[in-house]
Design a protein around this motif. Structure first.
Motif, PDB file in Angstrom:
ATOM      1  N   CYS A   1       0.831  -1.210   0.000  1.00  0.00           N
ATOM      2  CA  CYS A   1       0.000   0.000   0.000  1.00  0.00           C
ATOM      3  C   CYS A   1       0.864   1.259   0.000  1.00  0.00           C
ATOM      4  CB  CYS A   1      -0.969  -0.024   1.168  1.00  0.00           C
ATOM      5  SG  CYS A   1      -2.197  -1.351   0.951  1.00  0.00           S
ATOM      6  N   GLY A   2       2.154   1.065  -0.321  1.00  0.00           N
ATOM      7  CA  GLY A   2       3.032   2.209  -0.525  1.00  0.00           C
ATOM      8  C   GLY A   2       3.712   2.698   0.743  1.00  0.00           C
ATOM      9  N   TYR A   3       4.254   3.889   0.606  1.00  0.00           N
ATOM     10  CA  TYR A   3       5.111   4.493   1.641  1.00  0.00           C
ATOM     11  C   TYR A   3       4.567   5.868   1.973  1.00  0.00           C
ATOM     12  CZ  TYR A   3       8.013   0.811  -0.226  1.00  0.00           C
ATOM     13  OH  TYR A   3       8.469  -0.416  -0.636  1.00  0.00           O
ATOM     14  N   ILE A   4       4.716   6.276   3.235  1.00  0.00           N
ATOM     15  CA  ILE A   4       4.347   7.652   3.601  1.00  0.00           C
ATOM     16  C   ILE A   4       5.557   8.297   4.253  1.00  0.00           C
ATOM     17  CG2 ILE A   4       3.227   6.887   5.770  1.00  0.00           C
ATOM     18  CD1 ILE A   4       1.228   9.356   5.084  1.00  0.00           C
ATOM     19  N   ASP A   5       5.911   9.506   3.760  1.00  0.00           N
ATOM     20  CA  ASP A   5       7.139  10.140   4.265  1.00  0.00           C
ATOM     21  C   ASP A   5       6.831  11.189   5.339  1.00  0.00           C
ATOM     22  OD1 ASP A   5       6.536  12.590   2.990  1.00  0.00           O
ATOM     23  OD2 ASP A   5       7.760  12.140   1.232  1.00  0.00           O
ATOM     24  N   ASP A   6       7.879  11.841   5.837  1.00  0.00           N
ATOM     25  CA  ASP A   6       7.751  12.783   6.951  1.00  0.00           C
ATOM     26  C   ASP A   6       7.009  14.066   6.559  1.00  0.00           C
ATOM     27  OD1 ASP A   6       9.772  13.642   5.280  1.00  0.00           O
ATOM     28  OD2 ASP A   6      11.221  14.069   6.870  1.00  0.00           O
ATOM     29  N   GLN A   7       6.723  14.249   5.270  1.00  0.00           N
ATOM     30  CA  GLN A   7       5.940  15.403   4.823  1.00  0.00           C
ATOM     31  C   GLN A   7       4.498  14.991   4.499  1.00  0.00           C
ATOM     32  OE1 GLN A   7       7.508  18.465   4.910  1.00  0.00           O
ATOM     33  NE2 GLN A   7       9.056  17.137   5.839  1.00  0.00           N
ATOM     34  N   GLY A   8       4.180  13.718   4.742  1.00  0.00           N
ATOM     35  CA  GLY A   8       2.828  13.225   4.464  1.00  0.00           C
ATOM     36  C   GLY A   8       2.599  12.826   3.015  1.00  0.00           C
ATOM     37  N   HIS A   9       3.668  12.815   2.211  1.00  0.00           N
ATOM     38  CA  HIS A   9       3.524  12.405   0.807  1.00  0.00           C
ATOM     39  C   HIS A   9       3.510  10.887   0.710  1.00  0.00           C
ATOM     40  CE1 HIS A   9       5.546  16.490   0.171  1.00  0.00           C
ATOM     41  NE2 HIS A   9       4.280  16.625  -0.162  1.00  0.00           N
ATOM     42  N   VAL A  10       2.664  10.393  -0.192  1.00  0.00           N
ATOM     43  CA  VAL A  10       2.529   8.947  -0.398  1.00  0.00           C
ATOM     44  C   VAL A  10       3.219   8.563  -1.711  1.00  0.00           C
ATOM     45  CG1 VAL A  10       0.878   7.085  -0.824  1.00  0.00           C
ATOM     46  CG2 VAL A  10       0.372   8.844   0.894  1.00  0.00           C
ATOM     47  N   TRP A  11       4.014   7.503  -1.650  1.00  0.00           N
ATOM     48  CA  TRP A  11       4.730   6.992  -2.839  1.00  0.00           C
ATOM     49  C   TRP A  11       4.419   5.515  -3.006  1.00  0.00           C
ATOM     50  CZ3 TRP A  11       5.776  11.253  -5.050  1.00  0.00           C
ATOM     51  CH2 TRP A  11       6.165  12.359  -4.307  1.00  0.00           C
ATOM     52  N   ARG A  12       4.305   5.100  -4.240  1.00  0.00           N
ATOM     53  CA  ARG A  12       3.848   3.721  -4.510  1.00  0.00           C
ATOM     54  C   ARG A  12       4.954   2.682  -4.466  1.00  0.00           C
ATOM     55  NH1 ARG A  12       1.289   5.796 -10.037  1.00  0.00           N
ATOM     56  NH2 ARG A  12      -0.069   7.390  -9.153  1.00  0.00           N
ATOM     57  N   GLU A  13       6.175   3.088  -4.880  1.00  0.00           N
ATOM     58  CA  GLU A  13       7.231   2.093  -5.100  1.00  0.00           C
ATOM     59  C   GLU A  13       8.528   2.513  -4.411  1.00  0.00           C
ATOM     60  OE1 GLU A  13       7.435   0.640  -9.350  1.00  0.00           O
ATOM     61  OE2 GLU A  13       6.149   2.399  -9.578  1.00  0.00           O
ATOM     62  N   ALA A  14       9.452   1.568  -4.317  1.00  0.00           N
ATOM     63  CA  ALA A  14      10.755   1.871  -3.708  1.00  0.00           C
ATOM     64  C   ALA A  14      11.854   1.060  -4.374  1.00  0.00           C
ATOM     65  CB  ALA A  14      10.721   1.554  -2.215  1.00  0.00           C
ATOM     66  N   ILE A  15      13.029   1.661  -4.434  1.00  0.00           N
ATOM     67  CA  ILE A  15      14.273   0.937  -4.725  1.00  0.00           C
ATOM     68  C   ILE A  15      15.230   1.363  -3.620  1.00  0.00           C
ATOM     69  CG2 ILE A  15      16.233   0.676  -6.290  1.00  0.00           C
ATOM     70  CD1 ILE A  15      14.341   1.454  -8.615  1.00  0.00           C
ATOM     71  N   THR A  16      15.557   0.437  -2.730  1.00  0.00           N
ATOM     72  CA  THR A  16      16.486   0.787  -1.656  1.00  0.00           C
ATOM     73  C   THR A  16      17.732  -0.088  -1.792  1.00  0.00           C
ATOM     74  OG1 THR A  16      15.447  -0.737  -0.111  1.00  0.00           O
ATOM     75  CG2 THR A  16      14.646   1.523  -0.093  1.00  0.00           C
ATOM     76  N   THR A  17      18.884   0.536  -1.720  1.00  0.00           N
ATOM     77  CA  THR A  17      20.150  -0.157  -1.941  1.00  0.00           C
ATOM     78  C   THR A  17      21.068   0.147  -0.770  1.00  0.00           C
ATOM     79  OG1 THR A  17      19.807   0.295  -4.300  1.00  0.00           O
ATOM     80  CG2 THR A  17      21.948  -0.573  -3.648  1.00  0.00           C
ATOM     81  N   GLU A  18      21.431  -0.895  -0.022  1.00  0.00           N
ATOM     82  CA  GLU A  18      22.321  -0.761   1.145  1.00  0.00           C
ATOM     83  C   GLU A  18      23.697  -1.285   0.733  1.00  0.00           C
ATOM     84  OE1 GLU A  18      21.497   0.374   4.190  1.00  0.00           O
ATOM     85  OE2 GLU A  18      19.290   0.208   4.297  1.00  0.00           O
ATOM     86  N   PHE A  19      24.654  -0.381   0.580  1.00  0.00           N
ATOM     87  CA  PHE A  19      25.971  -0.797   0.096  1.00  0.00           C
ATOM     88  C   PHE A  19      26.832  -1.431   1.175  1.00  0.00           C
ATOM     89  CE2 PHE A  19      24.647   2.523  -2.933  1.00  0.00           C
ATOM     90  CZ  PHE A  19      24.657   1.746  -4.079  1.00  0.00           C
ATOM     91  N   THR A  20      26.389  -1.343   2.420  1.00  0.00           N
ATOM     92  CA  THR A  20      27.164  -1.920   3.525  1.00  0.00           C
ATOM     93  C   THR A  20      26.776  -3.377   3.793  1.00  0.00           C
ATOM     94  OG1 THR A  20      25.514  -1.028   5.031  1.00  0.00           O
ATOM     95  CG2 THR A  20      27.466   0.315   4.662  1.00  0.00           C
ATOM     96  N   GLN A  21      25.945  -3.945   2.921  1.00  0.00           N
ATOM     97  CA  GLN A  21      25.499  -5.325   3.129  1.00  0.00           C
ATOM     98  C   GLN A  21      26.676  -6.317   3.070  1.00  0.00           C
ATOM     99  OE1 GLN A  21      23.416  -7.205  -0.008  1.00  0.00           O
ATOM    100  NE2 GLN A  21      24.871  -6.565  -1.549  1.00  0.00           N
ATOM    101  N   PRO A  22      26.546  -7.492   3.723  1.00  0.00           N
ATOM    102  CA  PRO A  22      27.659  -8.445   3.812  1.00  0.00           C
ATOM    103  C   PRO A  22      28.240  -8.894   2.463  1.00  0.00           C
ATOM    104  CG  PRO A  22      25.878  -9.091   5.288  1.00  0.00           C
ATOM    105  CD  PRO A  22      25.375  -7.919   4.495  1.00  0.00           C
ATOM    106  N   SER A  23      27.411  -9.031   1.426  1.00  0.00           N
ATOM    107  CA  SER A  23      27.959  -9.511   0.149  1.00  0.00           C
ATOM    108  C   SER A  23      28.653  -8.415  -0.656  1.00  0.00           C
ATOM    109  CB  SER A  23      26.877 -10.187  -0.686  1.00  0.00           C
ATOM    110  OG  SER A  23      25.862  -9.268  -1.005  1.00  0.00           O
ATOM    111  N   GLY A  24      28.721  -7.213  -0.090  1.00  0.00           N
ATOM    112  CA  GLY A  24      29.541  -6.175  -0.723  1.00  0.00           C
ATOM    113  C   GLY A  24      28.760  -5.144  -1.505  1.00  0.00           C
ATOM    114  N   ALA A  25      29.422  -4.007  -1.728  1.00  0.00           N
ATOM    115  CA  ALA A  25      28.767  -2.857  -2.360  1.00  0.00           C
ATOM    116  C   ALA A  25      28.451  -3.116  -3.827  1.00  0.00           C
ATOM    117  CB  ALA A  25      29.663  -1.624  -2.228  1.00  0.00           C
TER     118      ALA A  25
END
Ligand SMILES: *[C@@H]1O[C@H](CO)[C@@H](O)[C@H](O)[C@H]1NC(C)=O
Ligand SMILES: *[C@@H]1O[C@H](CO)[C@@H](O)[C@H](O)[C@H]1NC(C)=O
Ligand SMILES: *[C@@H]1O[C@H](CO)[C@@H](O)[C@H](O)[C@H]1NC(C)=O
Ligand SMILES: *[C@@H]1O[C@H](CO)[C@@H](O)[C@H](O)[C@H]1NC(C)=O
Length: 295
Positions: free
Chosen positions: A37-61
């Motif tokens: 059902c999407g994301y709600i940010d600190d300004q109250g805006h709603v977004w449908r999708e996400a791409i999140t990339t954590e470069f500190t993950q164990p398998s490497g950046a």
């Protein structure tokens, strides 16, 4: 700075469009079910999708880049007051301090190009969103570190750090392109901001919220600038790069030692032209109209 070409990208074929739709469908069934059902940010805006990339993950950046990010390998010939071309090379996107390094290399005298580094999203259908990276800026003078959305030279919103700027540890330039009118800076489309008390050479979150009527720029969740002119209206990709072309009027340099930005994460929350409001609402309904994920 505009991204001049995508010569390394082939044309978008119908079969790939089909695969993209299939892929989106699959990702909804698996990884992103809990945020259907999407994301709600600190300004109250709603977004449908996400791409999140954590470069500190164990398998490497580099593994974290996955299929979401493409490493640039194109050459961008320069003109005007530039003294060198920009050559993006794969080696300049690297594992660095247990995170992602994006680098412009020490320039070898006599070479016509500065080896630079760039990544951009595989998707270019993003239309509005909140775009965030946690990063450390390069300290070696003579480079630009950019985090921006791009469709064309006039559909682009930029966060740029110039390592040769005065007070570069707290100095940032924001531009909704074009940032000039008749060769003069357009102060309605460009902001040169000194964030007092900030230290961009330590990890911090740099962000822009692309809304229909404004681009809002943030540092560590604090609003630093709002630009209402030249807000892009075209679906776009997101780009991070570190480059130099030796231009005494902008990047300066080229650098005499390797200049590296360090990126811990990139978090993109957005709407796109692929997942329509109708398809999104249906997926949310099928997931039982669960709560939005707070970001
Ligand atoms: C600078 O980067 C290049 C790759 O572009 C690498 O070969 C070289 O070892 C680096 N130099 C230093 C001092 O880290
Ligand atoms: C900025 O942060 C870096 C890295 O933590 C630190 O070495 C440096 O002393 C800080 N500079 C200032 C002016 O606080
Ligand atoms: C953000 O703004 C708050 C309130 O004005 C201030 O206390 C805080 O120091 C700011 N943070 C940064 C990183 O500038
Ligand atoms: C993004 O999508 C959400 C959910 O469909 C919608 O409520 C919102 O208005 C959209 N935002 C923009 C800027 O189009």
């Amino acid at each position: 700075m505009m991204k001049l070409s995508r010569t390394n990208l082939h044309n978008f074929l119908p079969v790939e469009a089909f695969l993209l739709v299939t892929f989106l469908g699959a990702s909804h069934a698996s990884t992103s079910t809990s945020c259907s059902c999407g994301y709600i940010d600190d300004q109250g805006h709603v977004w449908r999708e996400a791409i999140t990339t954590e470069f500190t993950q164990p398998s490497g950046a580099l593994a974290a880049l996955g299929n979401d990010w493409i490493v640039s390998t194109d050459n961008e010939p320069q003109s005007g007051s530039a003294t060198a071309n920009i050559q993006y090379i794969e080696a300049n996107v690297l594992e660095h301090n247990s995170a992602l390094g994006i680098q412009a290399s020490a320039h070898t005298s006599g070479s016509s190009s500065v080896h630079s580094g760039e990544i951009f999203t595989e998707r270019s259908d993003l239309l509005y969103g909140t775009f965030r990276m946690r990063a450390v800026v390069p300290t070696v003078p003579g480079v630009v570190f950019g985090f921006f959305s791009y469709e064309s030279d006039t559909q682009e919103q930029d966060i740029e750090f110039l390592s040769s700027d005065d007070n570069s540890h707290q100095h940032v330039q924001y531009t909704n392109q074009p940032g000039t009118i008749n060769g003069e800076v357009d102060n309605d489309a460009y902001r040169d901001v000194d964030v007092s008390g900030a230290n961009f050479t330590a990890f911090g979150e740099h962000r822009f919220d692309w809304l229909e009527t404004a681009t809002e720029y943030y540092y560590n969740s604090n609003l630093t600038a709002t630009i209402t002119k030249n807000v892009p209206t075209s679906p776009s990709e997101i780009v991070l790069n570190v480059w130099s072309n030796g231009d005494p009027e902008f990047s300066q340099g080229p650098p005499t030692s390797n200049a590296t930005a360090t990126v811990e994460y990139i978090k993109l929350y957005f709407n796109s032209t692929s997942l329509t409001e109708a398809k999104f609402s249906q997926a949310c309904s099928e997931a039982g109209n669960i709560a939005r994920c707070s970001i």
